[in-house]
Design a protein around this motif. Structure first.
Motif, short mmCIF file in Angstrom:
data_model
loop_
_atom_site.label_atom_id
_atom_site.label_comp_id
_atom_site.label_asym_id
_atom_site.label_seq_id
_atom_site.Cartn_x
_atom_site.Cartn_y
_atom_site.Cartn_z
N GLU A 1 0.70 -1.24 -0.01
CA GLU A 1 -0.06 0.17 0.16
C GLU A 1 0.76 1.23 -0.07
O GLU A 1 0.42 2.13 -0.98
CB GLU A 1 -1.05 -0.03 1.01
CG GLU A 1 -2.32 -0.90 0.87
CD GLU A 1 -3.02 -0.30 -0.09
OE1 GLU A 1 -3.52 0.35 -0.09
OE2 GLU A 1 -3.00 -1.16 -1.21
N ILE A 2 2.18 1.43 0.74
CA ILE A 2 2.92 2.22 0.61
C ILE A 2 3.66 2.38 -0.70
O ILE A 2 3.56 3.63 -1.17
CB ILE A 2 3.91 2.43 2.02
CG1 ILE A 2 3.26 2.36 3.32
CG2 ILE A 2 4.74 3.41 1.94
CD1 ILE A 2 3.97 2.08 4.41
N MET A 3 3.84 1.36 -1.16
CA MET A 3 4.78 1.36 -2.33
C MET A 3 3.68 1.95 -3.61
O MET A 3 4.42 2.56 -4.41
CB MET A 3 5.27 -0.11 -2.80
CG MET A 3 6.50 -0.37 -1.94
SD MET A 3 7.28 -1.82 -2.14
CE MET A 3 8.53 -2.07 -1.15
N ARG A 4 2.60 1.50 -3.54
CA ARG A 4 1.74 1.80 -4.61
C ARG A 4 1.36 3.27 -4.53
O ARG A 4 1.15 3.94 -5.85
CB ARG A 4 0.29 1.11 -4.41
CG ARG A 4 -0.78 1.26 -5.47
CD ARG A 4 -1.85 0.35 -5.31
NE ARG A 4 -2.65 0.60 -4.07
CZ ARG A 4 -3.48 1.78 -3.89
NH1 ARG A 4 -3.74 2.46 -4.51
NH2 ARG A 4 -3.82 1.94 -2.57
N GLN A 5 1.56 3.71 -3.58
CA GLN A 5 1.05 5.25 -3.24
C GLN A 5 2.31 6.26 -3.39
O GLN A 5 2.05 7.38 -3.47
CB GLN A 5 0.40 5.58 -2.07
CG GLN A 5 -0.92 4.83 -1.80
CD GLN A 5 -1.76 5.08 -0.66
OE1 GLN A 5 -1.76 6.02 -0.17
NE2 GLN A 5 -1.92 3.86 0.01
N HIS A 6 3.72 5.81 -3.83
CA HIS A 6 4.61 6.53 -4.00
C HIS A 6 4.19 7.72 -5.18
O HIS A 6 3.84 7.33 -6.01
CB HIS A 6 5.68 5.95 -4.46
CG HIS A 6 6.58 4.92 -3.30
ND1 HIS A 6 7.62 4.06 -3.67
CD2 HIS A 6 6.38 5.31 -1.96
CE1 HIS A 6 7.95 3.65 -2.34
NE2 HIS A 6 7.19 4.12 -1.55
N SER A 7 4.27 8.99 -4.85
CA SER A 7 4.13 10.00 -5.66
C SER A 7 4.86 10.00 -6.89
O SER A 7 4.45 10.19 -8.01
CB SER A 7 4.03 11.29 -4.93
OG SER A 7 5.41 11.62 -4.55
N ASP A 8 5.97 9.43 -7.01
CA ASP A 8 7.15 9.34 -7.90
C ASP A 8 7.15 7.78 -8.60
O ASP A 8 7.83 8.00 -9.52
CB ASP A 8 8.39 9.96 -7.58
CG ASP A 8 8.98 9.13 -6.53
OD1 ASP A 8 8.28 8.15 -5.86
OD2 ASP A 8 10.06 9.19 -6.16
N LYS A 9 6.20 7.35 -8.35
CA LYS A 9 6.01 5.95 -8.90
C LYS A 9 7.31 5.05 -8.91
O LYS A 9 7.71 4.40 -9.76
CB LYS A 9 5.62 6.06 -10.25
CG LYS A 9 4.09 6.89 -10.51
CD LYS A 9 3.17 6.12 -9.87
CE LYS A 9 1.64 6.89 -10.33
NZ LYS A 9 0.56 6.31 -9.62
N GLY B 1 5.18 -0.47 -10.31
CA GLY B 1 6.59 -0.65 -10.30
C GLY B 1 6.94 -1.43 -8.99
O GLY B 1 8.11 -1.46 -8.47
N ILE B 2 5.98 -2.42 -8.42
CA ILE B 2 6.36 -3.16 -7.11
C ILE B 2 6.90 -4.58 -7.84
O ILE B 2 6.19 -5.11 -8.48
CB ILE B 2 4.95 -3.42 -6.33
CG1 ILE B 2 4.43 -1.89 -6.12
CG2 ILE B 2 5.24 -4.15 -5.06
CD1 ILE B 2 3.02 -1.99 -5.15
N ASN B 3 8.00 -4.96 -7.48
CA ASN B 3 8.46 -6.10 -7.68
C ASN B 3 8.49 -7.14 -6.25
O ASN B 3 8.75 -6.87 -5.19
CB ASN B 3 9.96 -5.89 -8.16
CG ASN B 3 10.07 -5.10 -9.38
OD1 ASN B 3 9.84 -5.54 -10.54
ND2 ASN B 3 10.10 -3.67 -9.08
N PHE B 4 8.71 -8.32 -6.77
CA PHE B 4 8.59 -9.75 -5.85
C PHE B 4 9.68 -10.41 -6.13
O PHE B 4 10.16 -10.80 -7.24
CB PHE B 4 7.29 -10.32 -5.75
CG PHE B 4 6.05 -9.51 -5.48
CD1 PHE B 4 5.76 -9.44 -4.06
CD2 PHE B 4 5.47 -8.64 -6.08
CE1 PHE B 4 4.77 -8.57 -3.75
CE2 PHE B 4 4.35 -7.83 -6.01
CZ PHE B 4 4.07 -7.95 -4.57
N CYS B 5 10.36 -10.73 -5.10
CA CYS B 5 11.62 -11.94 -5.30
C CYS B 5 11.70 -12.80 -3.99
O CYS B 5 11.41 -12.42 -2.92
CB CYS B 5 12.95 -11.32 -5.37
SG CYS B 5 14.21 -12.52 -5.66
#
Length: 299
Positions: free
Chosen positions: A134-142, A188-192
């Motif tokens: 939720e925090i990463m999704r809302q980054h203003s600079d994507k 731009g959310i990645n998973f590893c």
């Protein structure tokens, strides 16, 4: 099927890292590495924050108590991080590392033991991940981010005497892959999923819980006992064991190399070879049931 991690990831120079389970082992090694990066910010967490005294004290390092089995504890950790870093708070890298092994005769595992194992390994990982997303999704600079979920070779291959540990790690793997396919590429959310084989840590000590033995399973030729003897022989000789520092360096390399983030990374030669053998074995098993699977039709 929706692809995952479709674009190269570029680690910001002022990246903020949140790591669970930093009291020892892999978590401690990663936290130590990130603390050495002067432009990066670190949120180091542990059930007992006094165990984080090895980290220096400065404005870029926040040490927090976190019990991943408690939704309230997770909410408090995230709100504390936002308060500490202020309006510019962003979250770039999350490493779900908290966990322990439950081993022994599966039929003797108690309800409390099995539920706590799954709460820690699986539900704890899921809770922290969804909060971070939720925090990463809302980054203003994507700017997005990377979520590393620490699985294990035990998330790919199952061995006797660790059924609930395998259940937790298999669950983490399937859940992570599914969630990775849900997110929009523009976020731009990645998973590893990190899959180490043996690691030279204190895991065999305070991070290992044993099920009370069952009388019917105590013969020395029982599969779990034979495996345990084999593993102990390997540990005593250091065969196939990785260091926490090597795992930490590999994770940092994945995050910082400016390339697409792989969904799965077996770490260590043993993990890679056993993963390859596992998948090759599955292909053979598929061929063996081809006639049944086709329900009488040509495949």
């Amino acid at each position: 099927m929706n692809p995952v991690n479709t674009k190269p990831y570029h680690l910001p120079a002022d990246a903020t890292w949140l790591i669970t389970g930093c009291s020892s082992g892999i978590g401690k090694a990663i936290a130590t590495l990130i603390a050495s990066k002067p432009t990066h910010r670190l949120i180091a967490t542990a059930r007992d924050p006094s165990s984080l005294s090895y980290l220096p004290g400065n404005a870029n390092i926040l040490k927090l108590p976190l019990d991943v089995t408690s939704p309230e504890s997770i909410d408090h950790a995230f709100s504390s991080a936002k308060s500490h870093f202020g309006p510019s708070f962003h979250l770039d890298i999350v490493i779900n590392n908290a966990g322990y092994s439950l081993s022994g005769d599966t039929v003797n595992a108690t309800e409390e033991q099995t539920h706590l194992e799954m709460e820690t390994l699986f539900f704890g990982t899921a809770r922290v991940t969804t909060a971070a997303m939720e925090i990463m999704r809302q980054h203003s600079d994507k700017r997005g981010g990377v979520i590393f979920n620490i699985s294990s070779l035990a998330g790919l291959c199952a061995f006797p005497g660790h059924a609930y540990y395998h259940a937790g790690k298999f669950a983490v793997e399937g859940w992570t892959e599914s969630v990775a396919r849900e997110v929009h590429p523009d976020w731009g959310i990645n998973f590893c999923i990190i899959e180490p084989s043996g690691v030279k840590t204190e895991f065999e000590g305070h991070s290992k819980v044993r099920i009370a033995p069952h009388p019917a399973y105590q013969d020395s030729d029982m599969p779990a006992h034979k495996l345990e003897h084999f593993v102990r022989m390997g540990i005593s000789k250091g065969v196939g064991m990785n260091t926490p520092e090597a795992i930490a360096e590999a994770i940092y390399q994945i995050a910082s190399r400016g390339e697409k983030v792989p969904l799965r990374v077996p770490l260590g030669a043993t993990a890679w070879k056993m993963a390859k053998a596992r998948f090759e074995g599955l292909l053979g098993e598929l061929d063996a049931v081809k006639g049944i699977s086709g329900l009488g039709k040509e495949i």
